[in-house]
Design a protein around this motif. Structure first.
Motif, PDB file in Angstrom:
ATOM      1  N   CYS A  29       0.813  -1.215   0.000  1.00  0.00           N
ATOM      2  CA  CYS A  29       0.000   0.000   0.000  1.00  0.00           C
ATOM      3  C   CYS A  29       0.843   1.259   0.000  1.00  0.00           C
ATOM      4  O   CYS A  29       0.300   2.373  -0.081  1.00  0.00           O
ATOM      5  N   SER A  30       2.155   1.121   0.072  1.00  0.00           N
ATOM      6  CA  SER A  30       3.027   2.287   0.259  1.00  0.00           C
ATOM      7  C   SER A  30       2.879   3.328  -0.847  1.00  0.00           C
ATOM      8  O   SER A  30       3.004   4.524  -0.591  1.00  0.00           O
ATOM      9  N   HIS A  31       2.581   2.903  -2.061  1.00  0.00           N
ATOM     10  CA  HIS A  31       2.450   3.857  -3.166  1.00  0.00           C
ATOM     11  C   HIS A  31       1.187   4.721  -3.040  1.00  0.00           C
ATOM     12  O   HIS A  31       1.069   5.753  -3.694  1.00  0.00           O
ATOM     13  N   LEU A  32       0.269   4.311  -2.183  1.00  0.00           N
ATOM     14  CA  LEU A  32      -0.980   5.066  -1.987  1.00  0.00           C
ATOM     15  C   LEU A  32      -0.899   6.054  -0.825  1.00  0.00           C
ATOM     16  O   LEU A  32      -1.794   6.886  -0.659  1.00  0.00           O
ATOM     17  N   GLU A  33       0.158   5.978  -0.034  1.00  0.00           N
ATOM     18  CA  GLU A  33       0.249   6.819   1.152  1.00  0.00           C
ATOM     19  C   GLU A  33       0.352   8.288   0.772  1.00  0.00           C
ATOM     20  O   GLU A  33       1.148   8.677  -0.066  1.00  0.00           O
ATOM     21  N   SER A  34      -0.514   9.074   1.413  1.00  0.00           N
ATOM     22  CA  SER A  34      -0.566  10.507   1.144  1.00  0.00           C
ATOM     23  C   SER A  34      -1.281  11.197   2.299  1.00  0.00           C
ATOM     24  O   SER A  34      -2.046  10.576   3.031  1.00  0.00           O
ATOM     25  N   ASP A  35      -1.040  12.505   2.414  1.00  0.00           N
ATOM     26  CA  ASP A  35      -1.758  13.293   3.414  1.00  0.00           C
ATOM     27  C   ASP A  35      -3.019  13.927   2.837  1.00  0.00           C
ATOM     28  O   ASP A  35      -3.819  14.490   3.572  1.00  0.00           O
ATOM     29  N   HIS A  36      -3.182  13.841   1.537  1.00  0.00           N
ATOM     30  CA  HIS A  36      -4.380  14.362   0.895  1.00  0.00           C
ATOM     31  C   HIS A  36      -5.559  13.466   1.292  1.00  0.00           C
ATOM     32  O   HIS A  36      -5.463  12.230   1.207  1.00  0.00           O
ATOM     33  N   PRO A  37      -6.684  14.051   1.730  1.00  0.00           N
ATOM     34  CA  PRO A  37      -7.804  13.242   2.248  1.00  0.00           C
ATOM     35  C   PRO A  37      -8.299  12.136   1.313  1.00  0.00           C
ATOM     36  O   PRO A  37      -8.542  11.011   1.758  1.00  0.00           O
ATOM     37  N   GLN A  38      -8.462  12.422   0.031  1.00  0.00           N
ATOM     38  CA  GLN A  38      -8.966  11.396  -0.895  1.00  0.00           C
ATOM     39  C   GLN A  38      -7.951  10.278  -1.101  1.00  0.00           C
ATOM     40  O   GLN A  38      -8.308   9.104  -1.147  1.00  0.00           O
ATOM     41  N   LYS A  39      -6.687  10.640  -1.227  1.00  0.00           N
ATOM     42  CA  LYS A  39      -5.655   9.627  -1.416  1.00  0.00           C
ATOM     43  C   LYS A  39      -5.440   8.832  -0.130  1.00  0.00           C
ATOM     44  O   LYS A  39      -5.192   7.631  -0.184  1.00  0.00           O
ATOM     45  N   ALA A  40      -5.529   9.504   0.992  1.00  0.00           N
ATOM     46  CA  ALA A  40      -5.382   8.819   2.279  1.00  0.00           C
ATOM     47  C   ALA A  40      -6.492   7.791   2.462  1.00  0.00           C
ATOM     48  O   ALA A  40      -6.261   6.712   3.030  1.00  0.00           O
ATOM     49  N   LYS A  41      -7.667   8.101   1.961  1.00  0.00           N
ATOM     50  CA  LYS A  41      -8.792   7.167   2.062  1.00  0.00           C
ATOM     51  C   LYS A  41      -8.466   5.867   1.331  1.00  0.00           C
ATOM     52  O   LYS A  41      -8.713   4.774   1.846  1.00  0.00           O
ATOM     53  N   ARG A  42      -7.885   5.963   0.145  1.00  0.00           N
ATOM     54  CA  ARG A  42      -7.511   4.765  -0.617  1.00  0.00           C
ATOM     55  C   ARG A  42      -6.428   3.970   0.116  1.00  0.00           C
ATOM     56  O   ARG A  42      -6.445   2.734   0.131  1.00  0.00           O
ATOM     57  N   TYR A  43      -5.498   4.692   0.710  1.00  0.00           N
ATOM     58  CA  TYR A  43      -4.430   4.043   1.472  1.00  0.00           C
ATOM     59  C   TYR A  43      -5.010   3.275   2.660  1.00  0.00           C
ATOM     60  O   TYR A  43      -4.657   2.117   2.899  1.00  0.00           O
ATOM     61  N   LEU A  44      -5.917   3.914   3.384  1.00  0.00           N
ATOM     62  CA  LEU A  44      -6.537   3.270   4.548  1.00  0.00           C
ATOM     63  C   LEU A  44      -7.374   2.062   4.132  1.00  0.00           C
ATOM     64  O   LEU A  44      -7.391   1.039   4.832  1.00  0.00           O
ATOM     65  N   MET A  45      -8.037   2.152   3.004  1.00  0.00           N
ATOM     66  CA  MET A  45      -8.815   1.013   2.498  1.00  0.00           C
ATOM     67  C   MET A  45      -7.891  -0.148   2.129  1.00  0.00           C
ATOM     68  O   MET A  45      -8.225  -1.317   2.355  1.00  0.00           O
ATOM     69  N   CYS A  46      -6.737   0.176   1.574  1.00  0.00           N
ATOM     70  CA  CYS A  46      -5.749  -0.852   1.245  1.00  0.00           C
ATOM     71  C   CYS A  46      -5.262  -1.532   2.517  1.00  0.00           C
ATOM     72  O   CYS A  46      -5.169  -2.765   2.579  1.00  0.00           O
ATOM     73  N   LEU A  47      -4.976  -0.739   3.541  1.00  0.00           N
ATOM     74  CA  LEU A  47      -4.558  -1.310   4.824  1.00  0.00           C
ATOM     75  C   LEU A  47      -5.666  -2.177   5.420  1.00  0.00           C
ATOM     76  O   LEU A  47      -5.389  -3.243   5.987  1.00  0.00           O
ATOM     77  N   ASP A  48      -6.914  -1.738   5.287  1.00  0.00           N
ATOM     78  CA  ASP A  48      -8.055  -2.533   5.769  1.00  0.00           C
ATOM     79  C   ASP A  48      -8.102  -3.905   5.096  1.00  0.00           C
ATOM     80  O   ASP A  48      -8.407  -4.906   5.737  1.00  0.00           O
ATOM     81  N   GLY A  49      -7.812  -3.932   3.806  1.00  0.00           N
ATOM     82  CA  GLY A  49      -7.783  -5.208   3.089  1.00  0.00           C
ATOM     83  C   GLY A  49      -6.713  -6.136   3.645  1.00  0.00           C
ATOM     84  O   GLY A  49      -6.944  -7.345   3.798  1.00  0.00           O
ATOM     85  N   ASN A  50      -5.558  -5.574   3.964  1.00  0.00           N
ATOM     86  CA  ASN A  50      -4.488  -6.381   4.551  1.00  0.00           C
ATOM     87  C   ASN A  50      -4.866  -6.871   5.947  1.00  0.00           C
ATOM     88  O   ASN A  50      -4.570  -8.013   6.306  1.00  0.00           O
ATOM     89  N   ILE A  51      -5.514  -6.007   6.712  1.00  0.00           N
ATOM     90  CA  ILE A  51      -5.956  -6.407   8.054  1.00  0.00           C
ATOM     91  C   ILE A  51      -6.955  -7.558   7.960  1.00  0.00           C
ATOM     92  O   ILE A  51      -6.873  -8.538   8.701  1.00  0.00           O
ATOM     93  N   GLU A  52      -7.885  -7.461   7.037  1.00  0.00           N
ATOM     94  CA  GLU A  52      -8.884  -8.522   6.853  1.00  0.00           C
ATOM     95  C   GLU A  52      -8.216  -9.846   6.489  1.00  0.00           C
ATOM     96  O   GLU A  52      -8.561 -10.902   7.025  1.00  0.00           O
ATOM     97  N   LEU A  53      -7.252  -9.788   5.587  1.00  0.00           N
ATOM     98  CA  LEU A  53      -6.528 -10.988   5.177  1.00  0.00           C
ATOM     99  C   LEU A  53      -5.768 -11.606   6.357  1.00  0.00           C
ATOM    100  O   LEU A  53      -5.821 -12.821   6.581  1.00  0.00           O
ATOM    101  N   LEU A  54      -5.103 -10.760   7.120  1.00  0.00           N
ATOM    102  CA  LEU A  54      -4.354 -11.254   8.273  1.00  0.00           C
ATOM    103  C   LEU A  54      -5.268 -11.800   9.364  1.00  0.00           C
ATOM    104  O   LEU A  54      -4.935 -12.789  10.019  1.00  0.00           O
ATOM    105  N   GLU A  55      -6.412 -11.163   9.562  1.00  0.00           N
ATOM    106  CA  GLU A  55      -7.384 -11.661  10.546  1.00  0.00           C
ATOM    107  C   GLU A  55      -7.875 -13.045  10.156  1.00  0.00           C
ATOM    108  O   GLU A  55      -8.020 -13.928  11.006  1.00  0.00           O
ATOM    109  N   ARG A  56      -8.156 -13.241   8.862  1.00  0.00           N
ATOM    110  CA  ARG A  56      -8.604 -14.556   8.389  1.00  0.00           C
ATOM    111  C   ARG A  56      -7.527 -15.611   8.627  1.00  0.00           C
ATOM    112  O   ARG A  56      -7.813 -16.720   9.099  1.00  0.00           O
TER     113      ARG A  56
END
Length: 137
Positions: A29-56
């Motif tokens: 997800c590192s390429h999505l990291e940004s302080d801009h609100p819209q880009k940060a949202k995509r980054y956080l969603m990417c991290l959420d996907g990784n969290i879901e995978l790891l939780e499973r």
């Protein structure tokens, strides 16, 4: 009959984990990291996907551990192990949540940065816990 079902469930879990590990790796997800609100949202969603995978993955290993422990209880009569395992799993979950929460609160009032820190913290803890569950000490 019950033993056959347990064996079937065990192999289903093991095979599902192996296929999960082979087919799905964490997304970079590192390429999505940004302080801009819209880009940060995509980054956080990417991290959420990784969290879901790891939780499973973590839940799969927990299920395997519990099933193995039940089988051991049946074979040996040792009933002391299961309560300790369940307590340790609960303690691990609480520790992970609290450790990541204080990191989140430390970053406030910048909620975007706080959310990033929380999610990266959770990913780190989930990875460590899954490795511990897989280890044969």
């Amino acid at each position: 009959m019950i033993k056959t079902i347990n064996i079937f469930l065990f192999f289903t879990i093991v095979f599902s984990y192996e296929s999960l590990a082979r087919s799905e790796a964490l997304t970079d997800c590192s390429h999505l990291e940004s302080d801009h609100p819209q880009k940060a949202k995509r980054y956080l969603m990417c991290l959420d996907g990784n969290i879901e995978l790891l939780e499973r993955s973590r839940q799969t290993w927990i299920t395997k551990l519990l099933m193995d422990t039940e089988e051991l209880e049946k074979n040996t009569g040792n009933t002391q192990l299961m309560p300790i395992i369940k307590r340790s799993l609960l303690s691990q979950s609480r520790y992970m949540e609290d450790s990541c929460k204080w990191r989140y609160l430390k970053e406030l009032p910048n909620s975007t940065r706080a959310a990033k820190v929380f999610k990266r913290c959770k990913i780190s803890f989930l990875q460590q816990h899954a490795q511990e569950l897989q280890a044969n000490f």
